[in-house]
Design a protein around this motif. Structure first.
Motif, mmCIF file in Angstrom:
data_model
loop_
_atom_site.group_PDB
_atom_site.id
_atom_site.type_symbol
_atom_site.label_atom_id
_atom_site.label_comp_id
_atom_site.label_asym_id
_atom_site.label_seq_id
_atom_site.Cartn_x
_atom_site.Cartn_y
_atom_site.Cartn_z
ATOM 1 N N GLY A 1 45.048 50.090 44.350
ATOM 2 C CA GLY A 1 44.880 48.711 43.431
ATOM 3 C C GLY A 1 44.401 47.428 44.086
ATOM 4 N N VAL A 2 45.036 47.923 45.770
ATOM 5 C CA VAL A 2 44.268 46.502 46.244
ATOM 6 C C VAL A 2 42.660 46.852 46.893
ATOM 7 N N LEU A 3 42.670 48.097 47.337
ATOM 8 C CA LEU A 3 42.096 48.545 47.797
ATOM 9 C C LEU A 3 40.561 48.869 47.106
ATOM 10 N N SER A 4 40.973 49.029 45.825
ATOM 11 C CA SER A 4 40.047 48.420 44.423
ATOM 12 C C SER A 4 39.827 47.400 44.064
ATOM 13 N N ALA A 5 40.399 46.255 44.487
ATOM 14 C CA ALA A 5 40.368 44.641 43.866
ATOM 15 C C ALA A 5 39.117 44.066 45.396
ATOM 16 N N LEU A 6 39.448 44.994 46.708
ATOM 17 C CA LEU A 6 38.470 44.549 48.082
ATOM 18 C C LEU A 6 37.585 45.012 47.758
ATOM 19 N N VAL A 7 37.511 46.383 47.028
ATOM 20 C CA VAL A 7 35.833 47.567 46.614
ATOM 21 C C VAL A 7 35.143 45.857 45.601
ATOM 22 N N VAL A 8 35.335 45.081 44.767
ATOM 23 C CA VAL A 8 35.239 45.112 43.691
ATOM 24 C C VAL A 8 34.704 44.024 44.084
ATOM 25 N N ILE A 9 35.500 42.640 44.538
ATOM 26 C CA ILE A 9 35.208 42.108 44.895
ATOM 27 C C ILE A 9 33.420 41.741 46.272
ATOM 28 N N PRO B 1 50.578 53.144 36.489
ATOM 29 C CA PRO B 1 49.174 52.434 37.557
ATOM 30 C C PRO B 1 48.738 51.173 36.827
ATOM 31 N N GLN B 2 48.788 51.885 35.747
ATOM 32 C CA GLN B 2 47.430 50.402 35.012
ATOM 33 C C GLN B 2 48.449 49.116 34.863
ATOM 34 N N LEU B 3 49.797 49.176 34.967
ATOM 35 C CA LEU B 3 50.657 48.227 35.322
ATOM 36 C C LEU B 3 50.885 47.781 36.330
ATOM 37 N N VAL B 4 50.831 48.329 37.262
ATOM 38 C CA VAL B 4 50.705 47.754 38.336
ATOM 39 C C VAL B 4 49.328 46.651 39.135
ATOM 40 N N LEU B 5 48.034 47.887 37.976
ATOM 41 C CA LEU B 5 46.508 47.278 38.204
ATOM 42 C C LEU B 5 46.431 45.816 37.458
ATOM 43 N N SER B 6 47.476 45.489 36.524
ATOM 44 C CA SER B 6 46.983 43.955 36.134
ATOM 45 C C SER B 6 47.479 42.963 35.888
ATOM 46 N N VAL B 7 48.488 43.546 38.215
ATOM 47 C CA VAL B 7 49.443 42.865 38.256
ATOM 48 C C VAL B 7 48.398 41.954 39.612
ATOM 49 N N VAL B 8 47.499 43.324 40.526
ATOM 50 C CA VAL B 8 46.991 43.210 41.411
ATOM 51 C C VAL B 8 45.974 42.274 41.228
ATOM 52 N N VAL B 9 45.359 43.520 40.744
ATOM 53 C CA VAL B 9 43.390 42.662 40.345
ATOM 54 C C VAL B 9 43.699 41.407 39.807
ATOM 55 N N PRO B 10 44.064 40.706 39.493
ATOM 56 C CA PRO B 10 43.712 39.399 38.482
ATOM 57 C C PRO B 10 44.365 38.221 40.033
ATOM 58 N N ILE C 1 30.185 37.907 38.002
ATOM 59 C CA ILE C 1 30.376 39.333 37.439
ATOM 60 C C ILE C 1 31.975 39.220 37.539
ATOM 61 N N LEU C 2 32.478 38.595 38.415
ATOM 62 C CA LEU C 2 34.267 38.977 38.896
ATOM 63 C C LEU C 2 34.800 38.656 37.678
ATOM 64 N N ALA C 3 34.385 37.286 36.902
ATOM 65 C CA ALA C 3 35.152 37.265 36.040
ATOM 66 C C ALA C 3 36.412 38.144 34.602
ATOM 67 N N PRO C 4 34.990 38.779 34.357
ATOM 68 C CA PRO C 4 35.694 39.957 33.331
ATOM 69 C C PRO C 4 36.154 40.614 34.193
#
Length: 573
Positions: free
Chosen positions: A26-34, A137-146, A282-285
């Motif tokens: 999740g952390v890696l995915s959020a960094l890649v999205v940014i 996994p989505q529960l973890v992403l909903s905390v980490v990514v936002p 782009i990042l707001a959604p």
């Protein structure tokens, strides 16, 4: 309905590994999205404002393509690892559930309802796969990514960050309200499914009796009525899922629209650069996306959340404490002193039972249905504990030891058990005969088959001992299944034999051949044989009659009737 029960991590170690992997990915995915958003915004701003052509942005487009590929790879890895971990966890939970239910004993399983437990071990545990593979996994992403999106937004544009920070909690708030209502509907759905399973199981088990009394077709209407209740509960749950998804999508869209309006106004008045505005837009959604996806997965995994709670409740039920003694040697004498099962007046209550089973002799137990004959065998085997009184075992040269103090695995290794109805599993005949004692050689198996008059029909089957049977011994008649079960018990080198109606499914001639054949296998063993039929009485050294309120024990040495029974096998009834 809690989104995550901490007990799940305690019982399934794979869940902890799944959570750790989800956090890392999740952390890696959020960094890649940014990184992707910043690169895309920079390219668009340079093209729109600077008038750059393809050659000027080609290098950054290549980097962007690599970043997109990395994002896709992380998404694939997250999906694949979650799916494999979920499969391993569900398989382990199903195994633990079945083993724990077995350890809790037949009395607990009868109270739990066989149908309900069967649904939980099949449909219930299977529904956990979606919960573990997608929802958790989505529960973890909903905390980490936002959180990571907000960190970037605060560093790039304070106004947009404040808007997102204020509107973001509205989605969990609405999810909690929806979840509260969904919890009620899911419980109602599971209650309907449990009733359907219990009713259907009872109908199938009692179908022969229903057919005899002409009531089989009447049960179809009852099954149809319970099925309609389950269908209505399922449709209500689906309706709630569709409506709540629409509400969450609308709320997220309005929140992103507020951010877009604020960016647009500041771009018009020059309070924000295009590159920063595009990156934020782009990042707001992306800040809302994990929570929206969590809402969707919540309804898909609602059954899994409910099933997880029910499975964990079963696993939290403490089994009776297991004994450790294994220092007894045969022959064994077994005694019951005022042993009772259940409370007086309660359905299925048995006792008090007081009797002695002499070592190395055949004790035949007779009595009416419901008097507790099968329960007596279960008490001796230790699979049922008495509510009061005692069940003791005396070995050669030792004092009596309560069955509860014996090591369960060791004590059951001293027993040969032939259950009523002929309990067989899917596999070859050899595997069924060697069940629990794989070291038996073919000579021992062949001798046991000859003793129970089963060698001829086994040899006639394709493959003989290697012939494969279906579940429950499908492919054989009831009498054939019963003879194989009896052969399995006789072939075991066990000093104690517990035989529950071993000839109930046999015709008279076959019964006589079987009784004559097994006589030598009983010599020197402590045997407790339960029967309704007069034939097995010919094997008895003494007879125990169980009645609702009393036990009558007859010994061949105590009177004429006993002597006649021991010498001629005359039925004393």
């Amino acid at each position: 309905m809690r989104p995550f029960d901490p007990r799940l991590a305690r019982y399934a170690t794979g869940v902890r590994r799944l959570i750790v992997l989800s956090v890392v990915l999740g952390v890696l995915s959020a960094l890649v999205v940014i990184v992707q958003a910043v690169l895309l915004a920079g390219i668009l701003a340079e093209v729109i404002i600077g008038g750059a052509g393809l050659e000027q942005v080609a290098g950054r487009l290549g980097v962007l393509a690599v970043v997109i590929a990395i994002r896709a790879g992380l998404a694939w890895a997250s999906e694949e690892l979650a799916g494999r971990s979920a499969s391993a966890v569900t398989a382990g939970l199903r195994r633990d559930l079945v083993l724990h239910a077995a350890a809790l004993g037949p009395r607990w399983r009868s109270g739990e309802q066989t149908g309900r437990l069967a649904v939980l071990a099949t449909t219930g545990v299977e529904s956990l796969h979606t919960y573990l593979a997608r929802y958790l996994p989505q529960l973890v992403l909903s905390v980490v990514v936002p959180v990571m999106m907000l960190i970037y937004l605060f560093s790039a544009d304070l106004t947009s960050a404040i808007i997102v920070l204020v509107t973001l909690p509205l989605i969990p708030l609405f999810m909690a309200l929806v979840g509260w209502y969904t919890d009620r509907q899911t419980r109602a759905k599971w209650a309907s499914l449990s009733r359907l399973a219990a009713h259907f199981t009872d109908v199938v088990a009692g179908l022969p009796t229903l057919k005899v009394f002409g009531r089989a077709k009447a049960q179809a209407e009852a099954v149809r009525r319970v099925t309609d209740d389950y269908r209505r509960s399922s449709m209500v749950t689906l309706r709630v899922a569709f409506l709540s998804s629409m509400v969450l999508e609308l709320l997220a869209s309005l929140s992103v629209a507020l951010v877009a309006v604020a960016i647009g106004l500041r771009l018009v008045y020059g309070g924000l650069t295009l590159e920063v505005g595009l990156a934020v837009l782009i990042l707001a959604p992306e800040a809302y996306l994990p929570l929206r996806a969590l809402g969707t997965q919540f309804h898909a995994a609602a059954d899994g959340v409910e099933a997880a709670g029910r499975v964990l409740d079963v696993l939290d039920t403490p089994p009776p404490p297991a004994g450790t003694r294994r220092d007894l040697a045969g022959p064994f004498e077994i005694g019951l002193q005022d042993a009772t099962v259940g409370r007086p007046g309660e359905r299925g209550a048995v006792g008090p039972l007081t009797l002695s089973v002499p070592p190395g002799q055949v004790t035949v137990v007779i009595g009416d249905s419901g008097a507790g004959k099968t329960t007596l065998l279960q008490l001796i085997a230790g699979v049922v504990r008495p509510d009061s009184g005692a069940v003791d075992v005396r070995g050669a040269g030792t004092d009596p030891v309560p069955v509860a103090e014996l090591d369960p695995g060791w004590w059951r290794g001293q027993l040969g058990w032939a259950a009523q109805g002929g309990a067989l599993q899917a596999g070859t005949i050899r595997q069924n005969l060697s069940l629990g004692h794989p070291g038996l050689d073919e000579a021992a198996l062949r001798a046991a088959l000859v003793a129970v008059d089963a060698a001829d029909f086994v040899d006639a089957l394709p493959g003989g001992l290697e012939h494969r049977l279906g579940d429950g011994g499908a492919g054989l008649s009831q009498g054939q299944r019963q003879r194989l079960t009896l052969a399995r018990a006789l072939a075991r080198p066990a000093p104690v034999l517990l035989l529950d109606e071993p000839t109930a499914a046999l015709d008279g001639d076959t019964e006589q051949r079987v009784l004559a054949g097994i006589r030598r296998y009983l010599a020197g063993r402590t045997v407790v044989l339960v029967t309704h039929r007069p034939g097995p009485l010919a094997l008895a050294d003494h007879v125990v009659r169980l009645e609702t309120a009393a036990i009558e024990q007859t010994d061949p040495a105590d009177g004429e009737a006993g002597t006649a029974l021991a010498t001629t096998g005359v039925n004393p009834w």
